[in-house]
Design a protein around this motif. Structure first.
Motif, PDB file in Angstrom:
ATOM      1  N   PHE A 196       0.831  -1.207   0.000  1.00 24.20           N
ATOM      2  CA  PHE A 196       0.000   0.000   0.000  1.00 24.20           C
ATOM      3  C   PHE A 196       0.870   1.263   0.000  1.00 24.20           C
ATOM      4  CE2 PHE A 196      -3.559  -2.755   1.431  1.00 24.20           C
ATOM      5  CZ  PHE A 196      -4.506  -2.323   0.508  1.00 24.20           C
ATOM      6  N   CYS A 197       2.011   1.220   0.687  1.00 23.84           N
ATOM      7  CA  CYS A 197       2.943   2.358   0.666  1.00 23.84           C
ATOM      8  C   CYS A 197       3.462   2.605  -0.746  1.00 23.84           C
ATOM      9  CB  CYS A 197       4.116   2.106   1.615  1.00 23.84           C
ATOM     10  SG  CYS A 197       3.690   2.206   3.360  1.00 23.84           S
ATOM     11  N   LYS A 198       3.804   1.524  -1.453  1.00 22.18           N
ATOM     12  CA  LYS A 198       4.302   1.662  -2.828  1.00 22.18           C
ATOM     13  C   LYS A 198       3.237   2.259  -3.739  1.00 22.18           C
ATOM     14  CE  LYS A 198       7.286  -2.382  -2.429  1.00 22.18           C
ATOM     15  NZ  LYS A 198       8.259  -3.084  -3.216  1.00 22.18           N
ATOM     16  N   LEU A 199       2.014   1.727  -3.624  1.00 20.01           N
ATOM     17  CA  LEU A 199       0.933   2.234  -4.462  1.00 20.01           C
ATOM     18  C   LEU A 199       0.598   3.681  -4.114  1.00 20.01           C
ATOM     19  CD1 LEU A 199      -1.381  -0.916  -4.540  1.00 20.01           C
ATOM     20  CD2 LEU A 199       0.229  -0.125  -6.279  1.00 20.01           C
ATOM     21  N   THR A 200       0.712   4.030  -2.830  1.00 20.54           N
ATOM     22  CA  THR A 200       0.513   5.430  -2.423  1.00 20.54           C
ATOM     23  C   THR A 200       1.566   6.320  -3.059  1.00 20.54           C
ATOM     24  OG1 THR A 200      -0.450   4.750  -0.312  1.00 20.54           O
ATOM     25  CG2 THR A 200       0.378   7.005  -0.459  1.00 20.54           C
ATOM     26  N   ALA A 201       2.831   5.851  -3.045  1.00 16.03           N
ATOM     27  CA  ALA A 201       3.911   6.632  -3.652  1.00 16.03           C
ATOM     28  C   ALA A 201       3.668   6.841  -5.139  1.00 16.03           C
ATOM     29  CB  ALA A 201       5.251   5.916  -3.420  1.00 16.03           C
ATOM     30  N   ILE A 202       3.193   5.805  -5.820  1.00 14.24           N
ATOM     31  CA  ILE A 202       2.898   5.934  -7.251  1.00 14.24           C
ATOM     32  C   ILE A 202       1.748   6.915  -7.482  1.00 14.24           C
ATOM     33  CG2 ILE A 202       1.889   4.653  -9.187  1.00 14.24           C
ATOM     34  CD1 ILE A 202       3.737   2.367  -8.564  1.00 14.24           C
ATOM     35  N   LEU A 203       0.726   6.850  -6.619  1.00 12.38           N
ATOM     36  CA  LEU A 203      -0.396   7.785  -6.747  1.00 12.38           C
ATOM     37  C   LEU A 203       0.037   9.221  -6.486  1.00 12.38           C
ATOM     38  CD1 LEU A 203      -3.324   5.790  -5.091  1.00 12.38           C
ATOM     39  CD2 LEU A 203      -3.082   6.417  -7.504  1.00 12.38           C
ATOM     40  N   ILE A 204       1.002   9.406  -5.560  1.00  9.37           N
ATOM     41  CA  ILE A 204       1.516  10.750  -5.284  1.00  9.37           C
ATOM     42  C   ILE A 204       2.147  11.350  -6.537  1.00  9.37           C
ATOM     43  CG2 ILE A 204       3.358  11.978  -4.037  1.00  9.37           C
ATOM     44  CD1 ILE A 204       2.748  10.178  -1.636  1.00  9.37           C
ATOM     45  N   ILE A 205       2.651  10.492  -7.414  1.00  9.89           N
ATOM     46  CA  ILE A 205       3.221  10.969  -8.677  1.00  9.89           C
ATOM     47  C   ILE A 205       2.148  11.075  -9.760  1.00  9.89           C
ATOM     48  CG2 ILE A 205       4.833  10.378 -10.538  1.00  9.89           C
ATOM     49  CD1 ILE A 205       6.558   9.023  -8.332  1.00  9.89           C
ATOM     50  N   ILE A 206       1.278  10.069  -9.845  1.00 19.55           N
ATOM     51  CA  ILE A 206       0.288  10.025 -10.931  1.00 19.55           C
ATOM     52  C   ILE A 206      -0.748  11.149 -10.815  1.00 19.55           C
ATOM     53  CG2 ILE A 206      -1.635   8.686 -11.897  1.00 19.55           C
ATOM     54  CD1 ILE A 206      -0.016   6.157 -11.346  1.00 19.55           C
ATOM     55  N   VAL A 207      -1.281  11.385  -9.600  1.00 14.92           N
ATOM     56  CA  VAL A 207      -2.352  12.376  -9.424  1.00 14.92           C
ATOM     57  C   VAL A 207      -1.910  13.778  -9.843  1.00 14.92           C
ATOM     58  CG1 VAL A 207      -3.869  13.500  -7.753  1.00 14.92           C
ATOM     59  CG2 VAL A 207      -3.583  11.009  -7.700  1.00 14.92           C
ATOM     60  N   PRO A 208      -0.764  14.285  -9.348  1.00 18.85           N
ATOM     61  CA  PRO A 208      -0.320  15.602  -9.843  1.00 18.85           C
ATOM     62  C   PRO A 208      -0.064  15.603 -11.350  1.00 18.85           C
ATOM     63  CG  PRO A 208       0.884  15.006  -7.862  1.00 18.85           C
ATOM     64  CD  PRO A 208       0.136  13.790  -8.294  1.00 18.85           C
ATOM     65  N   SER A 316       8.399  16.883  -1.069  1.00 19.85           N
ATOM     66  CA  SER A 316       9.341  16.047  -1.823  1.00 19.85           C
ATOM     67  C   SER A 316      10.304  15.305  -0.902  1.00 19.85           C
ATOM     68  CB  SER A 316      10.130  16.899  -2.821  1.00 19.85           C
ATOM     69  OG  SER A 316      10.905  17.873  -2.133  1.00 19.85           O
ATOM     70  N   LEU A 317      10.477  15.792   0.328  1.00 21.37           N
ATOM     71  CA  LEU A 317      11.358  15.102   1.284  1.00 21.37           C
ATOM     72  C   LEU A 317      10.822  13.724   1.653  1.00 21.37           C
ATOM     73  CD1 LEU A 317      12.227  18.058   3.697  1.00 21.37           C
ATOM     74  CD2 LEU A 317      13.731  16.985   2.017  1.00 21.37           C
ATOM     75  N   ALA A 318       9.525  13.521   1.456  1.00 21.54           N
ATOM     76  CA  ALA A 318       8.928  12.216   1.786  1.00 21.54           C
ATOM     77  C   ALA A 318       9.234  11.161   0.728  1.00 21.54           C
ATOM     78  CB  ALA A 318       7.417  12.359   1.946  1.00 21.54           C
ATOM     79  N   VAL A 319       9.615  11.592  -0.476  1.00 17.25           N
ATOM     80  CA  VAL A 319       9.840  10.647  -1.569  1.00 17.25           C
ATOM     81  C   VAL A 319      10.934   9.629  -1.243  1.00 17.25           C
ATOM     82  CG1 VAL A 319      10.582  10.419  -3.970  1.00 17.25           C
ATOM     83  CG2 VAL A 319       8.899  12.153  -3.340  1.00 17.25           C
ATOM     84  N   PRO A 320      12.108  10.046  -0.725  1.00 18.21           N
ATOM     85  CA  PRO A 320      13.119   9.043  -0.374  1.00 18.21           C
ATOM     86  C   PRO A 320      12.629   8.018   0.645  1.00 18.21           C
ATOM     87  CG  PRO A 320      14.105  11.232  -0.385  1.00 18.21           C
ATOM     88  CD  PRO A 320      12.630  11.423  -0.520  1.00 18.21           C
ATOM     89  N   ILE A 321      11.764   8.446   1.571  1.00 19.72           N
ATOM     90  CA  ILE A 321      11.223   7.509   2.557  1.00 19.72           C
ATOM     91  C   ILE A 321      10.351   6.467   1.865  1.00 19.72           C
ATOM     92  CG2 ILE A 321       9.818   7.268   4.636  1.00 19.72           C
ATOM     93  CD1 ILE A 321      12.446   8.715   5.074  1.00 19.72           C
ATOM     94  N   PHE A 322       9.502   6.927   0.929  1.00 21.19           N
ATOM     95  CA  PHE A 322       8.659   5.987   0.189  1.00 21.19           C
ATOM     96  C   PHE A 322       9.509   5.031  -0.649  1.00 21.19           C
ATOM     97  CE2 PHE A 322       5.082   8.993   0.896  1.00 21.19           C
ATOM     98  CZ  PHE A 322       4.155   8.068   1.353  1.00 21.19           C
ATOM     99  N   VAL A 323      10.586   5.545  -1.230  1.00 23.48           N
ATOM    100  CA  VAL A 323      11.475   4.687  -2.019  1.00 23.48           C
ATOM    101  C   VAL A 323      12.113   3.633  -1.114  1.00 23.48           C
ATOM    102  CG1 VAL A 323      13.581   4.619  -3.394  1.00 23.48           C
ATOM    103  CG2 VAL A 323      11.925   6.453  -3.761  1.00 23.48           C
ATOM    104  N   ALA A 324      12.553   4.056   0.080  1.00 21.16           N
ATOM    105  CA  ALA A 324      13.154   3.118   1.032  1.00 21.16           C
ATOM    106  C   ALA A 324      12.151   2.039   1.436  1.00 21.16           C
ATOM    107  CB  ALA A 324      13.656   3.866   2.267  1.00 21.16           C
ATOM    108  N   LEU A 325      10.897   2.425   1.702  1.00 18.67           N
ATOM    109  CA  LEU A 325       9.868   1.444   2.046  1.00 18.67           C
ATOM    110  C   LEU A 325       9.597   0.501   0.874  1.00 18.67           C
ATOM    111  CD1 LEU A 325       7.323   3.705   3.988  1.00 18.67           C
ATOM    112  CD2 LEU A 325       8.843   1.956   4.955  1.00 18.67           C
TER     113      LEU A 325
END
Length: 503
Positions: A196-208, A316-325
């Motif tokens: 779900f974290c990965k899909l959230t990260a993808i949505l954070i990119i897709i929606v904007p 954008s600081l949250a992006v590395p955390i999502f990548v790590a997860l």
């Protein structure tokens, strides 16, 4: 004659057997009744199966550097076409594995299917290379990405020390190993959360990105197929990068025996997962191009970070955390699945007997999980991991191609075989051709590295005859092996699963 429960024995193979209650032998008294059998339980539901596939496919690549495809296609439009085609072809491979997984209801994935169709030698070579080189190196590489991006927010203005990355990586690997050793349920629950974290990260990119399209930010899609002409080798290499990004759809087949109602769950989980990943990958790339030009994407070392800095500000600081997860999810899913490959290979007599034993209380294949730990640590702190992976990248496609070609062989050799899920024959034919094409491509594009990988793979042949076929080993060697097995059984509290079925 009814067979009485055995409190403790030493088998002819030299290992300790459990009793009917699934416990290790005790020195006195009877064991309490009502204990569960020591078996791998069917705990993988549809949701957990989907999380294993999606959570293992999506790693760091789509967030950090999806430029391998663009670099070799030469245009935005062709890169999106390649991402879509690779998704469809990966779906074909996954559907072929769905038929294999529902027809041959054993865990082990590639290994099991090659063993069933082509016999023990190629199956042993597959597991030999996977255990010694491929899996430890692959785990170390994705773990290094985890270590780097989990530290990224702490080192914004300076370079992250390599030692710090490796130490944090070592901690991450340890956590994954402990998690998979302690509980199947918890490792799959955490896998669901990380998916779900990965899909959230993808949505954070897709929606904007979609919002940018609505605003009319389509300048980078004008003349989408114009640009630098791709070379003759460019499109095949782009295809190679795309297929690598989708790799991971086969991991559910590694744990078939633990899937609830596999005849329905396996095909459904595969179809849902591949649809989600393919749509997600294509839309993520579309989102990137709403804000970043093709030239800027090729220059960026972390595309998702560049994208988020332009559209999301401080978030954008949250992006590395999502990548790590995301990387942690790939680590967890890979270890969970591949440990079952080693477990099954041991059960078939191709790896040490200890690896097919199960913890008496946790009901996890503890030895098969932790065998990766020292090998991965050695890989982590030694040498150039990326070049090592290049040596052996062709092995994955060679053995997957063999397994899918085996499906075609079984159609003609065993036409009456029970097949709850059956795909049109052109699907495995096209996909197996794709796999062998990628093997040939790796030989053509990098003959030196691929040649070394081929030689390393061939070392499995003499190893097979030395360790498996040769049965006249010295008595001292057999006694020492039995003593080591018994000692590790006691320390790890594990017993063979088959003993519980026999008693």
């Amino acid at each position: 004659m009814v067979r009485k429960p055995v409190v403790s024995t030493i088998s002819s193979g030299g290992y300790l057997q459990g009793n009917v209650n699934g416990k290790l032998p005790s020195l006195g008294g009877k064991e309490p009744p009502g204990q569960e059998k020591v078996v791998l339980k069917k705990k993988i539901t549809l949701l957990r199966g989907i999380s294993i596939i999606i959570g293992t496919i999506i790693g760091a690549g789509i967030f950090i550097s999806p430029k391998g495809v663009l670099q070799n296609t030469g245009s935005v439009g062709m890169s999106l076409v390649i991402w879509t085609v690779c998704g469809v072809l990966s779906l074909f491979g996954a559907l072929s594995y769905a038929e294999l997984g529902t027809s041959i209801k054993k865990s082990g994935g590639h290994y099991t299917y090659i063993l069933e169709v082509f016999g023990p030698l190629p199956a042993f070579v597959r597991v030999w290379v996977e255990l010694l080189i491929v899996r430890p190196a692959a785990t170390a590489v994705i773990s290094l990405a985890f270590g780097r991006y989990i530290l990224e927010p702490l080192f914004i203005q300076c370079e992250i020390p390599e030692l710090a990355i490796k130490l944090v990586t070592a901690v991450g690997i340890t956590v994954v190993m402990v998690l998979n050793s302690m509980s199947v349920s918890w490792s799959t629950r955490i896998q669901i959360f990380l998916t779900f974290c990965k899909l959230t990260a993808i949505l954070i990119i897709i929606v904007p990105g979609v919002m940018q399209l609505i605003k009319g930010q389509t300048q980078h899609f004008k003349n989408a197929f114009s640009g630098r002409d791709a070379s003759i080798m460019g499109l095949p290499l782009a295809f190679y990068y795309g297929m690598y990004a989708y790799a991971g759809w086969f991991y559910l087949n590694f744990v078939t025996e633990e899937v609830e109602n596999p005849e329905k769950t396996v095909p459904l989980a595969i179809c849902i997962s591949m649809a989600v990943v393919t749509v997600g990958y294509v839309l993520t790339n579309v989102a990137y191009f709403t804000t970043i030009s093709a030239e800027e994407l090729l220059l960026s070392n972390a595309v998702a970070v560049t994208f988020s800095e332009r559209l999301l500000g401080n978030f954008s600081l949250a992006v590395p955390i999502f990548v790590a997860l995301s990387c942690f999810g790939s680590m967890n899913g890979g270890v969970f699945a591949v440990s079952r490959l080693f477990y099954v290979a041991s059960r078939e007599g191709h790896l040490p007997e200890l690896l097919s034993m199960i913890h008496v209380r946790k009901h996890t294949p503890l030895p098969a999980v932790i065998v990766l730990y020292p090998l991965t640590m050695i890989m982590l702190f030694s040498g150039n991991l990326y070049s090592l992976l290049n040596f052996l990248s062709f092995a994955r496609w060679l053995f997957i191609g063999l397994a899918v070609a085996g499906l075609i062989y079984l159609r003609y050799k065993r036409p009456d075989m029970h097949r709850p899920f059956k795909v049109p024959l052109f699907i495995p034919a096209l996909f197996s051709f794709t796999c062998f094409f990628m093997v040939a491509l790796s030989l053509y594009s990098d003959p030196f590295s691929t040649g070394i990988g081929f030689i390393i793979t061939l070392t499995g042949v003499p190893a097979y005859y030395l360790f498996i076929i040769w049965d006249k080993k010295p008595k001292w060697f057999r006694r020492m092996s039995d003593r080591i097995t018994r000692t590790l059984q006691i320390i790890l509290e594990v017993v063979p699963e088959e003993d519980c079925h026999k008693l």
